[in-house]
Design a protein around this motif. Structure first.
Motif, short mmCIF file in Angstrom:
data_model
loop_
_atom_site.label_atom_id
_atom_site.label_comp_id
_atom_site.label_asym_id
_atom_site.label_seq_id
_atom_site.Cartn_x
_atom_site.Cartn_y
_atom_site.Cartn_z
N TRP A 1 0.83 -1.20 0.00
CA TRP A 1 0.00 0.00 0.00
C TRP A 1 0.87 1.25 0.00
CZ3 TRP A 1 -5.00 -0.83 -0.80
CH2 TRP A 1 -5.56 -2.05 -0.40
N PHE A 2 0.49 2.22 -0.82
CA PHE A 2 1.17 3.51 -0.82
C PHE A 2 0.94 4.23 0.51
CE2 PHE A 2 1.22 3.05 -5.42
CZ PHE A 2 2.41 3.67 -5.77
N PRO A 3 1.95 4.93 1.03
CA PRO A 3 1.74 5.78 2.21
C PRO A 3 0.99 7.06 1.81
CG PRO A 3 4.01 5.93 1.46
CD PRO A 3 3.36 4.89 0.61
N PRO A 4 0.39 7.76 2.78
CA PRO A 4 -0.45 8.92 2.47
C PRO A 4 0.25 10.01 1.66
CG PRO A 4 -0.74 8.24 4.75
CD PRO A 4 0.40 7.45 4.21
N GLU A 5 1.56 10.21 1.89
CA GLU A 5 2.24 11.32 1.22
C GLU A 5 2.36 11.14 -0.29
OE1 GLU A 5 5.43 9.01 3.63
OE2 GLU A 5 3.32 9.61 3.81
N TYR A 6 2.08 9.95 -0.78
CA TYR A 6 2.09 9.75 -2.24
C TYR A 6 0.75 10.11 -2.87
CZ TYR A 6 6.64 7.46 -2.07
OH TYR A 6 7.98 7.19 -1.91
N ARG A 7 -0.21 10.49 -2.02
CA ARG A 7 -1.52 10.96 -2.48
C ARG A 7 -2.18 9.97 -3.44
NH1 ARG A 7 1.60 15.51 -3.02
NH2 ARG A 7 1.40 15.58 -5.28
N ARG A 8 -2.13 8.69 -3.04
CA ARG A 8 -2.82 7.64 -3.80
C ARG A 8 -3.70 6.84 -2.84
NH1 ARG A 8 -0.96 6.49 -8.95
NH2 ARG A 8 -1.86 4.38 -8.79
N PRO A 9 -4.79 7.45 -2.34
CA PRO A 9 -5.63 6.76 -1.35
C PRO A 9 -6.14 5.42 -1.88
CG PRO A 9 -6.78 8.64 -2.30
CD PRO A 9 -5.36 8.75 -2.75
N GLY A 10 -5.89 4.38 -1.09
CA GLY A 10 -6.34 3.06 -1.49
C GLY A 10 -5.51 2.42 -2.58
N GLY A 11 -4.41 3.06 -2.98
CA GLY A 11 -3.60 2.57 -4.09
C GLY A 11 -2.52 1.59 -3.66
N GLN A 12 -2.18 0.68 -4.56
CA GLN A 12 -1.12 -0.29 -4.31
C GLN A 12 -0.09 -0.25 -5.43
OE1 GLN A 12 -3.01 -4.15 -3.96
NE2 GLN A 12 -2.99 -4.03 -1.74
N VAL A 13 1.11 -0.70 -5.11
CA VAL A 13 2.13 -0.94 -6.12
C VAL A 13 2.50 -2.42 -6.06
CG1 VAL A 13 4.05 -0.32 -4.58
CG2 VAL A 13 4.36 -0.25 -7.07
N GLU A 14 2.62 -3.04 -7.22
CA GLU A 14 3.02 -4.44 -7.31
C GLU A 14 4.47 -4.51 -7.72
OE1 GLU A 14 0.27 -5.85 -10.21
OE2 GLU A 14 -1.35 -6.19 -8.76
N SER A 15 5.28 -5.19 -6.92
CA SER A 15 6.70 -5.30 -7.19
C SER A 15 7.07 -6.75 -7.47
CB SER A 15 7.52 -4.78 -6.00
OG SER A 15 7.27 -3.39 -5.80
N VAL A 16 7.92 -6.96 -8.47
CA VAL A 16 8.36 -8.29 -8.86
C VAL A 16 9.88 -8.31 -8.88
CG1 VAL A 16 8.25 -10.08 -10.64
CG2 VAL A 16 6.29 -8.56 -10.28
N PHE A 17 10.47 -9.36 -8.29
CA PHE A 17 11.91 -9.56 -8.32
C PHE A 17 12.25 -10.68 -9.31
CE2 PHE A 17 11.51 -8.28 -3.69
CZ PHE A 17 12.01 -7.01 -3.88
N PHE A 18 13.27 -10.45 -10.11
CA PHE A 18 13.84 -11.50 -10.96
C PHE A 18 15.31 -11.64 -10.56
CE2 PHE A 18 10.35 -9.79 -13.48
CZ PHE A 18 9.63 -10.93 -13.76
N ALA A 19 15.57 -12.65 -9.72
CA ALA A 19 16.91 -12.80 -9.14
C ALA A 19 17.79 -13.66 -10.02
CB ALA A 19 16.80 -13.40 -7.74
N ARG A 20 19.08 -13.41 -9.92
CA ARG A 20 20.13 -14.19 -10.57
C ARG A 20 21.27 -14.38 -9.57
NH1 ARG A 20 18.33 -10.36 -14.00
NH2 ARG A 20 19.92 -8.90 -13.31
N HIS A 21 22.36 -14.99 -10.00
CA HIS A 21 23.45 -15.25 -9.08
C HIS A 21 24.20 -14.00 -8.66
CE1 HIS A 21 25.69 -14.98 -12.85
NE2 HIS A 21 26.78 -14.83 -12.13
#
Length: 247
Positions: free
Chosen positions: A188-208
């Motif tokens: 969930w975004f914190p309030p200071e980003y002014r995105r009420p109810g908004g989410q960010v989806e993060s994906v990791f693609f790991a390697r060695h």
């Protein structure tokens, strides 16, 4: 189980398999070591196949958020085919499985469980096209240091973790992925980003040696393991998210 009902209909005492893990906690890129013991039933039998799999809870494969009975396969190893198992015999073997770098995380930031994230080792026996799940051992997959550093950067900026989901396929930005699944970590975004109810989806693609981060549909952004800088990554992440997602 369907497998045991099938054997019972033939009048066959079901064989049994037990898998013992050397450890129940790993990181992506580790090796998972285990002992497999196969015990014969009341009569001689031929097993078509014995396999051990790394499985995870996939989005959309379960009826409710709490169920965990129809996992998706992350990696599968065939341990034997057309194996003759004599009645009452016991067969032991050691197995080593490479944990894919892209394995979904279940624990982050020093051991905090991720909601919705579950991974297990499953050992299966098959005979006459009937499958017995056999043994099912849940494990913990802890974040790599670089993954934890980026997740700590999110936490430093006030983002709150919601849940993690594993999906089938390859998302935008995953062109370097060697597997056909990915995990989204929703925050969930914190309030200071002014995105009420908004989410960010993060994906990791790991390697060695490095990992790629994808935020929403943006990326990949590469972070090397030899230069982990939580303060610097926090500043970069703040600038990136404000310029890309700020309203």
């Amino acid at each position: 189980m369907a497998f045991r009902k099938f054997l019972s209909s033939l009048g066959v005492g079901a064989p049994d398999v037990e898998t013992t893990l050397h450890t129940s906690a790993v990181r992506p890129g580790d090796q998972l070591h285990c002992n497999v013991e196969l015990r014969g039933g009341s009569v001689d039998i031929e097993l078509q196949q014995i396999r051990i799999q790394l499985v995870a809870r996939f989005e959309g494969r379960e009826e409710t958020e709490s169920l965990w009975g129809n996992p998706g396969v992350l990696k599968s190893l065939v341990l034997g085919e057309h194996v003759a198992l004599r009645a009452g015999d016991s067969v032991h073997g050691q197995v080593t499985m490479d944990v894919p770098w892209e394995t979904p995380l279940t624990h982050v930031l020093g051991g905090r469980p991720l909601k919705g994230a579950r991974v297990a080792v499953r050992t299966e026996l098959s005979i006459e096209n009937s499958v017995d799940p056999g043994d099912f051992d849940e494990i913990q997959v802890h974040a790599l240091p670089a993954q934890d550093a980026l997740l700590q950067a999110y936490a430093n900026l006030g983002f709150r973790f919601d849940e993690a989901e594993v999906k089938k396929g390859t998302p935008k930005g995953g062109q370097n992925s060697q597997v056909d699944f990915w995990q989204e970590i929703e925050m969930w975004f914190p309030p200071e980003y002014r995105r009420p109810g908004g989410q960010v989806e993060s994906v990791f693609f790991a390697r060695h040696d490095s990992l790629d981060l994808v935020t929403g549909s943006l990326g990949p952004f590469t972070f090397p393991y030899d230069n982990i800088d939580v303060a610097g990554w926090t500043a970069w992440l703040d600038q990136h998210l404000r310029s890309s997602f700020q309203r």
